[in-house]
Structures are given as C-alpha cells and as structure tokens.
Design an enzyme around this catalytic site. Structure first.
Site, PDB file in Angstrom:
ATOM      1  CE  LYS A 241      28.155 -40.599 -25.039  1.00  0.00           C
ATOM      2  NZ  LYS A 241      28.769 -40.251 -26.264  1.00  0.00           N
ATOM      3  CE  LYS A 253      33.850 -34.219 -26.170  1.00  0.00           C
ATOM      4  NZ  LYS A 253      34.000 -35.148 -27.643  1.00  0.00           N
ATOM      5  CG  ASP A 323      36.332 -37.193 -26.734  1.00  0.00           C
ATOM      6  OD1 ASP A 323      35.522 -37.065 -25.961  1.00  0.00           O
ATOM      7  OD2 ASP A 323      36.443 -36.520 -27.776  1.00  0.00           O
ATOM      8  CD  GLU A 325      32.465 -40.069 -23.556  1.00  0.00           C
ATOM      9  OE1 GLU A 325      31.459 -39.668 -23.872  1.00  0.00           O
ATOM     10  OE2 GLU A 325      33.645 -39.782 -24.263  1.00  0.00           O
ATOM     11  NE  ARG A 327      33.569 -45.568 -28.930  1.00  0.00           N
ATOM     12  CZ  ARG A 327      34.024 -45.106 -29.789  1.00  0.00           C
ATOM     13  NH1 ARG A 327      34.795 -45.970 -30.426  1.00  0.00           N
ATOM     14  NH2 ARG A 327      33.694 -43.999 -30.480  1.00  0.00           N
TER      15      ARG A 327
END
Length: 478
Positions: A241, A253, A323, A325, A327
């Site tokens: 990632k 966030k 958030d 994101e 995955r």
C-alpha cells in the site's frame, strides 16, 4: 556508517574508542570496577558509562543475553558514541550468533533522518571495527564473520532505505515521485520496472484505485518492479500500500490524526526495500514488487461515501467511509498482480488499520491469512530477524460484518470490532481461489512508524517488514 571486520586481536586494532558489554556479574571483576561503581554504573541493561580517560564506553547487558538484547544495547551504545568527538570505534565478538545483532545495532541504531534540518548535526563517528576475537580472548573464523557482515549490511541498508522513503514529506514523495524513485532503483539494481499512469490504470479497469486518487492534484501510479534470476526456486509476489498521504478524503480525519499520514506509504516502501535487498543478495528466487501509489485528498471530484466502485476483478464495493481507502487500492493492485504473475506465494504489506494497534500494540505487525502453517513460518521469521508479529484469526462470523445489501462487499464493517481482521477479510474478496492458501496479509499500521525511540528505531519510519521478509525469503533458498 562504515562497518568492517578485521582478523586481529582487539588490543592490536587502532581506534579512538572501545565499546564493551558488561553483565552485573562481570562488573565485580572488571579492571575499572571502582571507577564504574563510583560513576553509579550497575550494569543494568543498556546503562552506559563513558570512561573517557581510558577511551572506553561500557554498556550494561543481561547475563545470557539474547540477540535482541545485544541489538538494542549496541544501538544505545552507538547513539551515545555518536555524540562524542571520536572518529572510530572498536569492539570484540561476544558470540558468533550475536554478531549479526551487533551489526544491526550499529547500522540501524545510527540511522538519522535530517533532510529537513537547516543545520544537521553530523557525527564525528564514521567507522566501527569489529575484531574476530571474542571478549574472552578466543577466536572466530574470519571468513564466516565476513559473510555475516556482508549479508547483514545489505539487509540493514535496505531497511534504512525504506525508513528514508517513509520519512519524506507528502509534497516531496508524491505518487509520481514514488514511481521515479522505483525507476531509479530499477536502473541501479538491474530490475525490470513497469509504471502505469492514469491511462494505464483505466485500461486495466482499476477503478477502485483510480477513485481513491481522484480528489488529488497528484494522479496515482502503479509500480511493478521485478527481479528475475535464472532458474529460480520460487516466484514470490509482494504487494504494498503506497498512500503517499491520507487525509481521510471526504470522511475527513481529525487534525491530530493527519500529522503522521506520510507513513501511509510504508507498505509500498517496504516492498521496494525488500526487492532492493533481494537483488543485492542475489537470491535464487524471482520476486515481483507491486506498489499502489495514491494520494487520498478532498476536492469537488473526490470519491464519496455511497459510491459503488467496480474493482479490477469485477467485484463491486459499497463505499461507506472514504478513510478506508487503502483496502480499495490493494483490491485493485492484488487483482493486477495475480493476473500478470503466477506466483508461489502472495504477500501484502499495509498500514491498514488503527485497530491492529489496539489489538497488538504499537510495535507488532498483524499477520492474517488462511494458511495456519504459513503464518507460523512468519512468526519464526520475525522472531529470528528482530521484528514482532502476532496472528489475528479469521472467522466466518466476522466476514458477515462487511456484507453489503447494495454491492458485493462493503469497505467498512457494520460493527466497530475486529477492525484489522475485517479489513483483511475485505482483501480476501480479491484473492483468487488458487492463491487463498498462499496469501498472507501484514498489517504494519503500528510497527511501521514511531514517534518515540525504541530498540534500534529512532523517530519516524522503522522499515517494518523488511528484515522478517528477507529472513523468510532466504529460508526458501536453502
């Protein structure tokens, strides 16, 4: 820091400072016992005492100390020595097994990232010299020690390479710059390199990854590095990632949670560091490193909660939180990697969930997958390399929590429990059936970055995943 081994007794080596590890029992018979005790030295673990008049730095160590304790103690000693005015340092062996740990203590413990300091503080210390002689006067075979030094240096420098990438700011390490860094690495290490831009991602129908990057001024890149020796014993795929920055997107966030989000690319950086070391070690395995380099930002074009995305493998994803994101990026990169490489094993590395830190603490990597024996192999590899891992178990009931009534799967769980596991179970939707038993997911959210020094780690990136993976890969070559 230059580290070398010489075939000489310690007393014959010319250096400015000596380092010596002393246990509480040895303190009682030490030549400088009175002086050390007068200074308050009790030989507690990692306690340091500098006897400058004797050009000696003494460090406390436990009786029957493990490699981990030698590594940590060496890191403490090297950091202290770097604050003095000495240029060279020497020390003896303690056990042949501990030599690797001592080298790591030097190279990882001496790491500093000062690229953004207007006045960096350089250290006078430039070289550490090991004798092949043990502290008790016995000797070791120099050729065996030289082999350990060469291998350990490559691995430690790859770890520091990753730390430096992770520590670079979002403005400096954009998805495009991450691709440029990969291209330079490929040229320097004779690797194959393929980069997909937005057009390439569209051609590959990687719409989940594209959606995450849609709100950013810095478009995404898919990076594929390959190391291909002749007649490899294994083919390994690594997926990382590479969120160069994560604002949370429209599911914004909290301000305090954004401060360290440059570290969200640590998985992508790790697989680049791993393949760097693999090529320098000339391992007899074929390795492919895939990085999804993306920035998750806010704009009028940003993807939204309630969107339904179609991933590369055709599955649809209901977005309930932008958030979650990482995955989504991994879903597409995993699909791409499996389509283009038929591997014996598939491993992914991601700073995926804060829930992993809740479960395992800030030092430990979460290990998840279907193959119990394979996961146990990774616990052993981590232990041998000085990293911490813990297994988080799958179960069919947790899988129900990411069920979607609108699409094939939801990108967040319907309940706030087992978040690291449900994130991994989400990824499981994008693992081909023939790879289920060959796949392991590593959640490095806690272990990849630190804001306080521990073990060999200073502030910032730790290089999590590099040492344990190289240990596992080297076992495959035997």
């Amino acid at each position: 820091m230059n580290v070398k081994i010489v075939n000489q007794p310690l007393g014959q080596i010319n250096a400015d400072l000596s380092v010596e590890f002393v246990t509480p029992a040895q303190l009682e018979t030490h030549p400088h016992t009175a002086l050390l005790k007068q200074a308050g030295f009790k030989a507690d673990l990692e306690q340091l005492c500098a006897l400058h008049e004797h050009r000696l730095l003494v460090c406390g160590i436990d009786n029957n100390a493990s490699d981990e304790l030698y590594r940590s103690a060496m890191a403490a000693a090297i950091r202290s020595a770097m604050n003095y005015g000495y240029g060279t340092l020497k020390l003896a062996q303690y056990t042949q097994k501990s030599f690797k740990a001592l080298i790591e203590g030097v190279l990882l413990g001496s790491y500093r990232f000062e690229a953004y300091k207007s006045e960096p503080k350089p250290s006078s210390l430039t070289e550490v010299i090991f004798s092949n002689e043990n502290h008790d006067g016995s000797g070791n075979a120099i050729d065996e020690l030289e082999a350990i030094l060469k291998q350990t240096t490559i691995i430690a420098k790859a770890t520091n390479f990753v730390r430096t990438l992770v520590n670079q700011t979002p403005d400096d390490m954009t998805p495009q710059q991450m691709a440029i860094t990969a291209d330079i690495l490929a040229k320097n290490n004779n690797l194959e390199c393929t980069i997909l831009d937005v057009n390439g991602l569209e051609d590959e129908k990687m719409f989940a990854m594209l959606s995450v990057g849609r709100g950013s001024a810095h478009p995404p890149r898919l990076i594929h590095l390959a190391y291909k020796p002749e007649n490899p014993k294994r083919v390994i795929t690594l997926v990382g990632k590479g969120l160069t920055y994560d604002s949370g997107g429209l599911s914004l966030k909290a301000a305090t949670s954004m401060v360290t989000m440059k570290m969200d690319k640590a998985g992508g950086c790790a697989v680049m560091g791993i393949i760097k070391a693999v090529s320098e070690l000339n391992l007899d395995i074929e390795v492919h490193a895939f990085v999804g380099a993306v920035e998750n930002m806010i704009s009028g074009n940003a993807y939204k909660p309630d969107d339904v995305l179609r991933a590369k493998n055709g599955k649809t994803i209901e977005v309930r939180n932008t958030d979650a994101e990482g995955r989504l990026v991994l879903a597409d990169v995993l699909g791409y990697a499996q389509e283009y490489v038929k591997a014996d094993y598939l491993f992914d590395y991601a700073t995926l969930t804060g829930a992993c830190m809740v479960a395992l603490g800030p030092y430990t990597t979460g290990v998840m997958g279907h193959n119990e024996s394979l996961k146990q192999e990774w616990l052993s590899a981590a232990d041998a390399s000085g990293e911490y891992c813990g297994i988080l178990p799958f179960n069919r009931h947790l899988k129900k929590l990411i069920k979607s009534d609108l699409a094939d799967v939801c990108n967040v769980s319907s309940k706030p429990y087992g978040g690291a596991i449900t994130a991994a179970l989400f990824l499981d939707n994008f693992i081909n059936e023939d790879m289920k038993e060959k796949w392991v997911h590593f959640d490095i959210a806690g272990s990849a970055y630190t804001e306080s020094a521990w073990d060999v780690h200073t502030y910032g990136g730790t290089g999590a995943g590099v040492r344990m993976t190289l240990n596992w890969l080297m076992e495959q070559c035997k």
